[in-house]
Write a protein that holds these residues in place. Structure first.
Motif, PDB file in Angstrom:
ATOM      1  N   GLU A   1     -35.261  37.373  38.121  1.00 31.98           N
ATOM      2  CA  GLU A   1     -34.420  36.367  37.478  1.00 31.98           C
ATOM      3  C   GLU A   1     -35.246  35.295  36.777  1.00 31.98           C
ATOM      4  N   LYS A   2     -36.363  34.922  37.372  1.00 31.78           N
ATOM      5  CA  LYS A   2     -37.199  33.889  36.768  1.00 31.78           C
ATOM      6  C   LYS A   2     -37.735  34.346  35.414  1.00 31.78           C
ATOM      7  N   ALA A   3     -38.197  35.599  35.343  1.00 37.06           N
ATOM      8  CA  ALA A   3     -38.685  36.141  34.071  1.00 37.06           C
ATOM      9  C   ALA A   3     -37.564  36.233  33.052  1.00 37.06           C
ATOM     10  N   ALA A   4     -36.364  36.585  33.518  1.00 35.71           N
ATOM     11  CA  ALA A   4     -35.219  36.681  32.608  1.00 35.71           C
ATOM     12  C   ALA A   4     -34.878  35.323  32.017  1.00 35.71           C
ATOM     13  N   ASN A   5     -34.799  34.304  32.861  1.00 36.20           N
ATOM     14  CA  ASN A   5     -34.481  32.958  32.363  1.00 36.20           C
ATOM     15  C   ASN A   5     -35.509  32.487  31.340  1.00 36.20           C
TER      16      ASN A   5
ATOM     17  N   TRP B   1     -31.872  42.056  35.972  1.00 39.05           N
ATOM     18  CA  TRP B   1     -33.233  42.132  36.498  1.00 39.05           C
ATOM     19  C   TRP B   1     -33.272  43.140  37.643  1.00 39.05           C
ATOM     20  N   ALA B   2     -34.465  43.692  37.846  1.00 42.28           N
ATOM     21  CA  ALA B   2     -34.612  44.837  38.738  1.00 42.28           C
ATOM     22  C   ALA B   2     -34.254  44.520  40.174  1.00 42.28           C
ATOM     23  N   ARG B   3     -34.374  43.273  40.591  1.00 38.02           N
ATOM     24  CA  ARG B   3     -34.120  42.924  41.988  1.00 38.02           C
ATOM     25  C   ARG B   3     -32.656  42.649  42.283  1.00 38.02           C
ATOM     26  N   SER B   4     -31.809  42.790  41.290  1.00 41.07           N
ATOM     27  CA  SER B   4     -30.373  42.583  41.502  1.00 41.07           C
ATOM     28  C   SER B   4     -29.620  43.782  40.951  1.00 41.07           C
ATOM     29  N   ILE B   5     -29.119  44.626  41.843  1.00 46.29           N
ATOM     30  CA  ILE B   5     -28.436  45.848  41.424  1.00 46.29           C
ATOM     31  C   ILE B   5     -27.184  45.542  40.619  1.00 46.29           C
ATOM     32  N   ASN B   6     -26.505  44.424  40.928  1.00 50.76           N
ATOM     33  CA  ASN B   6     -25.265  44.089  40.229  1.00 50.76           C
ATOM     34  C   ASN B   6     -25.496  43.785  38.756  1.00 50.76           C
ATOM     35  N   THR B   7     -26.621  43.176  38.426  1.00 55.27           N
ATOM     36  CA  THR B   7     -26.882  42.824  37.034  1.00 55.27           C
ATOM     37  C   THR B   7     -27.269  44.040  36.195  1.00 55.27           C
ATOM     38  N   LEU B   8     -27.598  45.156  36.838  1.00 55.62           N
ATOM     39  CA  LEU B   8     -27.998  46.353  36.098  1.00 55.62           C
ATOM     40  C   LEU B   8     -26.880  47.379  35.977  1.00 55.62           C
ATOM     41  N   SER B   9     -25.859  47.260  36.799  1.00 58.73           N
ATOM     42  CA  SER B   9     -24.864  48.336  36.866  1.00 58.73           C
ATOM     43  C   SER B   9     -23.452  47.887  36.507  1.00 58.73           C
ATOM     44  N   SER B  10     -23.319  46.761  35.829  1.00 59.87           N
ATOM     45  CA  SER B  10     -21.976  46.219  35.610  1.00 59.87           C
ATOM     46  C   SER B  10     -21.269  46.821  34.401  1.00 59.87           C
ATOM     47  N   GLN B  11     -21.995  47.091  33.295  1.00 61.58           N
ATOM     48  CA  GLN B  11     -21.338  47.493  32.060  1.00 61.58           C
ATOM     49  C   GLN B  11     -22.081  48.661  31.415  1.00 61.58           C
ATOM     50  N   ASP B  12     -21.325  49.449  30.621  1.00 65.04           N
ATOM     51  CA  ASP B  12     -21.945  50.488  29.795  1.00 65.04           C
ATOM     52  C   ASP B  12     -22.538  49.835  28.556  1.00 65.04           C
TER      53      ASP B  12
ATOM     54  N   ILE C   1     -27.254  32.993  30.026  1.00 63.51           N
ATOM     55  CA  ILE C   1     -28.432  33.783  30.351  1.00 63.51           C
ATOM     56  C   ILE C   1     -28.045  35.225  30.632  1.00 63.51           C
ATOM     57  N   THR C   2     -27.001  35.427  31.421  1.00 69.91           N
ATOM     58  CA  THR C   2     -26.613  36.780  31.818  1.00 69.91           C
ATOM     59  C   THR C   2     -25.676  37.459  30.830  1.00 69.91           C
ATOM     60  N   GLN C   3     -25.038  36.703  29.937  1.00 75.45           N
ATOM     61  CA  GLN C   3     -24.101  37.307  28.993  1.00 75.45           C
ATOM     62  C   GLN C   3     -23.992  36.450  27.740  1.00 75.45           C
ATOM     63  N   MET C   4     -24.204  37.060  26.578  1.00 79.87           N
ATOM     64  CA  MET C   4     -24.086  36.374  25.293  1.00 79.87           C
ATOM     65  C   MET C   4     -23.114  37.149  24.418  1.00 79.87           C
ATOM     66  N   ASN C   5     -21.992  36.525  24.052  1.00 80.21           N
ATOM     67  CA  ASN C   5     -20.940  37.170  23.269  1.00 80.21           C
ATOM     68  C   ASN C   5     -21.094  36.817  21.795  1.00 80.21           C
ATOM     69  N   LEU C   6     -21.162  37.826  20.940  1.00 78.58           N
ATOM     70  CA  LEU C   6     -21.201  37.614  19.498  1.00 78.58           C
ATOM     71  C   LEU C   6     -19.821  37.877  18.916  1.00 78.58           C
ATOM     72  N   ALA C   7     -19.534  37.252  17.775  1.00 79.56           N
ATOM     73  CA  ALA C   7     -18.188  37.324  17.198  1.00 79.56           C
ATOM     74  C   ALA C   7     -17.847  38.704  16.667  1.00 79.56           C
ATOM     75  N   ASN C   8     -18.830  39.553  16.405  1.00 75.23           N
ATOM     76  CA  ASN C   8     -18.540  40.895  15.902  1.00 75.23           C
ATOM     77  C   ASN C   8     -18.264  41.887  17.031  1.00 75.23           C
TER      78      ASN C   8
END
Length: 657
Positions: free
Chosen positions: A105-109, A154-165, A139-146
């Motif tokens: 998470e630190k590297a991601a931020n 990040w690799a240490r959090s399974i939820n952040t890697l498996s939430s969306q296609d 940080i975890t989600q950025m929505n663009l208008a298109n």
């Protein structure tokens, strides 16, 4: 009156569906639009990163589903290959999700707030499709208008890697990730699974510096259909070739600092022999291009891209040469150089494991008398199921050492008999070549294996004799000796030992071929083959753990007691920290005067200072603690007023007010 067609107010997302797609490839698009921050200085230029720019175009090939890049340092791979391609794709193919995966998470931020946010804020085509983002999720989600949503995980959090296609997946430094994420899953495989919904259009981009041979990056490159390597073009003869370290040049009789300061590093063209400076290298790289390892494969699905650091215009040839020269003699630095500059994996040579036959042939005809150059004895005790094994080692100036005695005490260690025999053995004195006797000055006994409670009971009341309980530290990079702690079942002062640090020190000593001098290990003739096989029972491997190179020791045979005993003797020496010159002088004095006191006692009277190796540097060393049989030292002044005192290993006290 003409009926005019009604005006339709198309939504931005609807416009993007019918808009004419850009025909520019990623590199010219980024060269035209990509802005990494505010101002002209933050404008991304393809001419400054030619290898990175052309790598983006390789990834954009319609057939490519996965790209793996082994990159050197300071080539701009994360921003160029990763974010640059993502920006181009978001504008060109808006509406699909993307995932940026990092190690933690630190590297991601740090990366998202420092690199991605400024790019989204200052790149005009991205501003046009930019949308409002909640601060809590920026940080975890950025929505663009298109319709594009950029996720971060990040690799240490399974939820952040498996939430969306996600159709685009970027894995930054994936070979350094901790692979053990939730439920035993592989973090890298979790990221790849996000793109399974898009089998014909997905782009999985793997970016990483290299690591040990056979690591995740090597494995992924081995699966690639083709490998692309960059071929430069000589500005003097137009010869095209792949730059290699073997063609780097530098003056051998010049100090290392001057090579970098005066820019004396160069590169010799293998065809015309002209030595390039940094400007020549820049021209050669700008005129170069990638060459496929198999030109017959015209539609590869998985490609590998190798980008060493010397292809970056930000790395001078002299700096690369200096880094190489400073890595010589240090395997950790040498491995890092191969990984970070040559963009190649590095296999630790097996010379870390000594040949027992060479050491066996090195035995010398001495003993049982202690050689004249030795002046201090340490002892190590290893506890097995049915025996105690002990080795006494003599030490001299410069830590030159001699194996003196190897003792095995058989018996049931749940009974008192073996421990009584050990106690008597540790009281034994050994004859010295100048006619005096030396006691064992410090003993370390392992508590981390068999019969821990019995070891605690044995050492509990023997701290004043410098008989210490020790335990191997969990960290691979732990110091040789750490401060003692009493947080154990026996409530004894227990020292943590950096076994990896000690083994590297021992390996260096065993490799020393000079028969006399600092650090050299002498062995007596009566040490048998089994002893030397145990001494060489482990080998060292350099691996990546949590983003760093660490030394891992693994067994190559079952029994390794001799090596463990040498480790404990190294710890005993560090705890004792003897002053060899003063002890040798005391030995000579005793030999001349026929004193009944031991050499170490005479040294104590001459105020020989000892200290634990891990004491705070600013802390003045305490005097040697009085040995058994000597009168206690009366404390006066501030020392007498101290209410709380912690005993210092090797003697003395540290005041705690």
């Amino acid at each position: 009156m003409t009926n005019a067609a009604p005006k339709i107010n198309w939504l931005l997302a609807e416009r993007s569906v019918f808009a004419r797609r850009t025909k520019l490839l990623p590199s010219p698009w980024c060269d035209k639009h990509l802005q990494l921050g505010k101002g002209p200085a933050k404008k991304w230029r393809a001419i400054k990163s030619p290898a990175v720019a052309k790598a983006m175009d390789l990834i954009a090939q319609p057939s490519v589903r996965k790209a793996t890049s082994a990159k050197g340092v300071q080539i701009g791979g994360t921003v160029g290959i990763g974010f640059g391609y993502l920006a181009w794709d978001a504008v060109r193919n808006g509406g699909d999700n993307a995932l940026i995966a990092l190690g933690d998470e630190k590297a991601a931020n740090k990366l998202i707030s420092g690199k991605l946010h400024p790019m989204l804020k200052h790149t005009k085509p991205l501003i046009d499709i930019g949308g409002k983002t909640d601060r809590a999720t920026q940080i975890t989600q950025m929505n663009l208008a298109n319709g594009t949503i950029i996720y971060t995980g990040w690799a240490r959090s399974i939820n952040t890697l498996s939430s969306q296609d996600c159709r685009v997946v970027i894995k930054e430094e994936f070979s350094k990730w901790n692979e053990s994420v939730g439920h035993g899953s592989n973090a890298s495989a979790e990221c790849d699974a996000r793109a399974d919904t898009y089998p014909d259009t997905c782009k999985i981009i793997e970016l990483s510096t290299q690591g040990p041979k056979g690591g995740p990056l090597d494995q992924s490159l081995a699966e690639a259909d083709v490998i692309y390597r960059y071929h430069v073009q000589c500005p003097h003869c137009d010869h095209r070739h792949e730059m290699g370290w073997e063609n780097f040049t530098w003056p051998e009789d010049v100090p290392i600092g001057e090579i970098q300061r005066e820019k004396l590093g160069g590169y010799a063209c293998p065809d015309c022999g002209v030595v390039w400076n940094d400007h020549d290298r820049d021209l050669a790289v700008q005129a170069g291009d990638y060459v496929s390892s198999d030109p017959t494969i015209t539609k590869p699905e998985h490609i590998g891209i190798i980008i060493p650091a010397w292809l970056s215009l930000y790395n001078s040839l002299s700096k690369i040469v200096v880094r190489w020269l400073r890595a010589q003699g240090n395997k950790t630095k040498l491995m890092a150089w191969h990984n970070l500059y040559a963009a190649e994996s590095f296999e630790e040579d097996q010379g870390e494991r000594m040949d027992w036959e060479i050491l066996f042939a090195r035995r010398e005809p001495y003993g049982p008398t202690i050689p004249e150059r030795a002046c201090v004895l340490t002892c190590a005790v290893d506890v097995q199921d049915d025996r105690l094994e002990a080795e006494v080692v003599a030490w001299g100036k410069g830590e030159e050492n001699w194996g003196i005695h190897y003792e095995v005490i058989w018996g049931s260690l749940t009974s008192v008999t073996p421990w009584q025999q050990l106690d008597e053995f540790l009281k034994r004195k050994f004859p010295h070549a100048i006619g005096v006797e030396l006691p064992i000055s410090c003993t370390c006994i392992d508590t981390g294996g068999h019969h821990t409670k019995q070891v605690y009971r044995f050492v509990k009341n023997k701290f004043h004799r410098r008989i210490y309980g020790i335990k191997g530290a969990k960290s691979h990079a732990a110091p040789l000796v750490s401060r003692p702690t009493t947080s154990n079942l026996g409530k004894i002062p227990l020292f943590n030992i950096g076994t990896g640090t000690a083994k590297e020190e021992i390996t260096g000593r065993l490799k020393d071929n000079e028969q006399h001098g600092p650090g050299y290990c002498h062995f007596p003739m009566y040490y048998d083959e089994e002893y030397f096989k145990q001494l060489c029972a482990e080998r060292c491997k350099r691996v990546w753990r949590s983003g760093a190179v660490v030394a891992i020791w693994e067994k190559v045979r079952a029994r390794n007691e001799a090596l463990d005993l040498r480790v404990y003797n190294e710890a005993a020496l560090a705890l004792l920290n003897p002053k060899y010159d003063k002890i040798m002088a005391a030995l000579a004095l005793r030999s001349e005067q026929g004193s009944e006191k031991t050499a170490l006692e005479l040294a104590a009277e001459n105020a020989v200072a000892t200290a634990v190796a891990t004491d705070i540097k600013e802390q003045p060393p305490a005097p040697l603690q009085t040995l058994p049989g000597l009168p206690s030292v009366k404390k006066t002044g501030q020392a007498a007023q101290s209410k709380k005192r912690t005993r210092r290993a090797g003697g003395g006290f540290v005041s705690r007010r």
